[in-house]
Design a protein around this motif. Structure first.
Motif, PDB file in Angstrom:
ATOM      1  N   LEU A 268     -10.368 -26.286 -20.779  1.00  0.00           N
ATOM      2  CA  LEU A 268     -11.782 -26.022 -21.052  1.00  0.00           C
ATOM      3  C   LEU A 268     -12.516 -25.536 -19.805  1.00  0.00           C
ATOM      4  O   LEU A 268     -13.559 -24.893 -19.910  1.00  0.00           O
ATOM      5  N   GLY A 269     -11.960 -25.808 -18.637  1.00  0.00           N
ATOM      6  CA  GLY A 269     -12.592 -25.361 -17.403  1.00  0.00           C
ATOM      7  C   GLY A 269     -12.057 -24.046 -16.873  1.00  0.00           C
ATOM      8  O   GLY A 269     -12.505 -23.564 -15.834  1.00  0.00           O
ATOM      9  N   ALA A 270     -11.093 -23.438 -17.585  1.00  0.00           N
ATOM     10  CA  ALA A 270     -10.471 -22.189 -17.118  1.00  0.00           C
ATOM     11  C   ALA A 270     -11.289 -20.981 -17.570  1.00  0.00           C
ATOM     12  O   ALA A 270     -11.761 -20.920 -18.702  1.00  0.00           O
ATOM     13  N   HIS A 271     -11.415 -20.008 -16.669  1.00  0.00           N
ATOM     14  CA  HIS A 271     -12.235 -18.835 -16.974  1.00  0.00           C
ATOM     15  C   HIS A 271     -11.561 -17.514 -16.612  1.00  0.00           C
ATOM     16  O   HIS A 271     -12.200 -16.469 -16.718  1.00  0.00           O
ATOM     17  N   LYS A 272     -10.288 -17.539 -16.196  1.00  0.00           N
ATOM     18  CA  LYS A 272      -9.641 -16.282 -15.863  1.00  0.00           C
ATOM     19  C   LYS A 272      -8.167 -16.312 -16.256  1.00  0.00           C
ATOM     20  O   LYS A 272      -7.527 -17.363 -16.298  1.00  0.00           O
ATOM     21  N   SER A 273      -7.660 -15.128 -16.566  1.00  0.00           N
ATOM     22  CA  SER A 273      -6.260 -14.996 -16.927  1.00  0.00           C
ATOM     23  C   SER A 273      -5.382 -15.328 -15.727  1.00  0.00           C
ATOM     24  O   SER A 273      -5.735 -15.046 -14.578  1.00  0.00           O
ATOM     25  N   GLY A 274      -4.229 -15.941 -15.991  1.00  0.00           N
ATOM     26  CA  GLY A 274      -3.326 -16.333 -14.920  1.00  0.00           C
ATOM     27  C   GLY A 274      -3.525 -17.753 -14.444  1.00  0.00           C
ATOM     28  O   GLY A 274      -2.841 -18.203 -13.525  1.00  0.00           O
ATOM     29  N   THR A 275      -4.440 -18.487 -15.066  1.00  0.00           N
ATOM     30  CA  THR A 275      -4.663 -19.886 -14.698  1.00  0.00           C
ATOM     31  C   THR A 275      -3.437 -20.723 -15.082  1.00  0.00           C
ATOM     32  O   THR A 275      -2.840 -20.528 -16.140  1.00  0.00           O
ATOM     33  N   ARG A 276      -3.072 -21.643 -14.213  1.00  0.00           N
ATOM     34  CA  ARG A 276      -1.992 -22.593 -14.502  1.00  0.00           C
ATOM     35  C   ARG A 276      -2.537 -24.000 -14.329  1.00  0.00           C
ATOM     36  O   ARG A 276      -2.987 -24.366 -13.241  1.00  0.00           O
ATOM     37  N   VAL A 277      -2.494 -24.772 -15.381  1.00  0.00           N
ATOM     38  CA  VAL A 277      -2.929 -26.163 -15.332  1.00  0.00           C
ATOM     39  C   VAL A 277      -1.677 -27.033 -15.291  1.00  0.00           C
ATOM     40  O   VAL A 277      -0.912 -27.088 -16.259  1.00  0.00           O
ATOM     41  N   ALA A 278      -1.447 -27.695 -14.159  1.00  0.00           N
ATOM     42  CA  ALA A 278      -0.216 -28.458 -13.949  1.00  0.00           C
ATOM     43  C   ALA A 278      -0.533 -29.916 -13.645  1.00  0.00           C
ATOM     44  O   ALA A 278      -1.323 -30.214 -12.740  1.00  0.00           O
ATOM     45  N   TRP A 279       0.106 -30.815 -14.368  1.00  0.00           N
ATOM     46  CA  TRP A 279      -0.082 -32.250 -14.161  1.00  0.00           C
ATOM     47  C   TRP A 279       0.780 -32.760 -13.003  1.00  0.00           C
ATOM     48  O   TRP A 279       0.296 -33.378 -12.067  1.00  0.00           O
ATOM     49  N   LEU A 280       2.086 -32.509 -13.052  1.00  0.00           N
ATOM     50  CA  LEU A 280       2.998 -33.055 -12.047  1.00  0.00           C
ATOM     51  C   LEU A 280       3.209 -32.032 -10.938  1.00  0.00           C
ATOM     52  O   LEU A 280       4.122 -31.217 -10.971  1.00  0.00           O
ATOM     53  N   THR A 281       2.361 -32.077  -9.930  1.00  0.00           N
ATOM     54  CA  THR A 281       2.482 -31.172  -8.785  1.00  0.00           C
ATOM     55  C   THR A 281       3.518 -31.707  -7.803  1.00  0.00           C
ATOM     56  O   THR A 281       3.929 -32.878  -7.867  1.00  0.00           O
ATOM     57  N   GLY A 282       3.934 -30.864  -6.862  1.00  0.00           N
ATOM     58  CA  GLY A 282       4.885 -31.296  -5.853  1.00  0.00           C
ATOM     59  C   GLY A 282       4.351 -32.448  -5.017  1.00  0.00           C
ATOM     60  O   GLY A 282       5.080 -33.386  -4.692  1.00  0.00           O
ATOM     61  N   ARG A 283       3.089 -32.394  -4.687  1.00  0.00           N
ATOM     62  CA  ARG A 283       2.473 -33.460  -3.896  1.00  0.00           C
ATOM     63  C   ARG A 283       2.467 -34.784  -4.658  1.00  0.00           C
ATOM     64  O   ARG A 283       2.763 -35.844  -4.099  1.00  0.00           O
ATOM     65  N   LYS A 284       2.162 -34.694  -5.954  1.00  0.00           N
ATOM     66  CA  LYS A 284       2.137 -35.916  -6.763  1.00  0.00           C
ATOM     67  C   LYS A 284       3.536 -36.498  -6.900  1.00  0.00           C
ATOM     68  O   LYS A 284       3.728 -37.724  -6.831  1.00  0.00           O
ATOM     69  N   ALA A 285       4.534 -35.636  -7.090  1.00  0.00           N
ATOM     70  CA  ALA A 285       5.912 -36.109  -7.205  1.00  0.00           C
ATOM     71  C   ALA A 285       6.368 -36.782  -5.916  1.00  0.00           C
ATOM     72  O   ALA A 285       7.016 -37.844  -5.950  1.00  0.00           O
TER      73      ALA A 285
END
Length: 268
Positions: A228-245
């Protein structure tokens, strides 16, 4: 009020997405192959969110006719703002030479051909109406991971990212966006069905999944906020990032949890 279409949304991640979009005030159209399951899910969701907020129709994503029917159903009362390609399947983890030809055809037909057809239908509809967002759901293999027993599933998910990147170029200069969702490791029937709980391999894998994995209830609110907060093509919404892992592994000794306890008690 935005209209959101989610394929494969009567259970698992798709159902969690539907619930959170509804809680955010969106109109949601759910789908699955079985009309009976769709009707049951619609009834349950309406009991919480109201009759007008959610509708549903059966759709087999390997059928272009079904997908066109889903688009027509969803757009009958207005434009489709968000289309999420969530439907997919996995097969039992084992070496490629042990897989049946039917299982290999089915997973490619669903995860890749079905995705191509869904994007085809949704893109045509969104370009015609003048706007919209398509979100494709990543899985193991999408960003290059490999593992024994995952050749077929991983190949379909690797292809998903190529398709998404290509479509982003195709819609450039239009008001249509093509984006990516990365839920990470989510405990669903789809994930659990890949493993033999009686095997020694499962006991090793279970430890890793308990470190990196999460529940539908934890992940899907985050994904919906990102969409709902994305406004441009190419957006990637990722839960498990490298930092979080990295942080999860670093603190694993202090966080004793078992995401699979409920499955242990289920009959074989």
């Amino acid at each position: 009020m935005k209209t959101v279409v989610i394929t494969g949304s009567t259970r698992g991640i798709g159902r969690g997405l539907a619930e959170n979009f509804l809680a955010s005030g969106c109109r949601v159209v759910i789908s699955a192959r079985s009309q009976e399951k769709v009707d049951e899910a619609v009834k349950e969701l309406r009991a919480v969110h109201g009759e007008a907020a959610v509708t549903g129709i059966a759709c087999d994503i390997t059928s272009e006719q079904d997908l066109a029917g889903l688009w027509a159903f969803a757009s009958a009362t207005g434009p489709v703002d968000i289309w999420i390609n969530n439907a997919g399947m996995s097969i039992v983890r084992k070496s490629l030479w042990e897989q049946s030809a039917d299982d290999l055809r089915n997973i490619v037909d669903t995860n890749l051909t079905g995705l191509l057809l869904a994007c085809k239908v949704a893109l045509a509809g969104m370009l015609d109406q003048g706007h919209g967002q398509i979100w494709n759901m990543e899985g193991f293999g999408s960003t290059g991971q490999t593992n024994a027993g995952m050749a077929a599933y991983g190949a379909t998910k690797r292809a998903l990212n190529y398709l998404t990147a290509s479509l982003q170029k195709e819609v450039k200069g239009t008001a249509v966006q093509v984006n990516t969702l990365s839920p990470g490791i989510v405990v669903t029937d789809l994930l659990v069905g890949d493993y033999d709980f009686s095997s020694a391999e499962w006991q090793k894998t279970r430890k890793i999944l308990n470190i990196l994995g999460d529940t539908v209830e934890t992940v899907t609110p985050f994904l919906v906020r990102g969409i709902l907060g994305a406004h441009k093509s190419g957006t990637r919404v990722a839960w498990l990032t490298g930092r979080k892992a990295f942080w999860r592994f670093l603190t694993a000794g202090f966080n004793k949890r078992d995401l699979f306890a409920g499955y242990d008690s289920q009959p074989a």
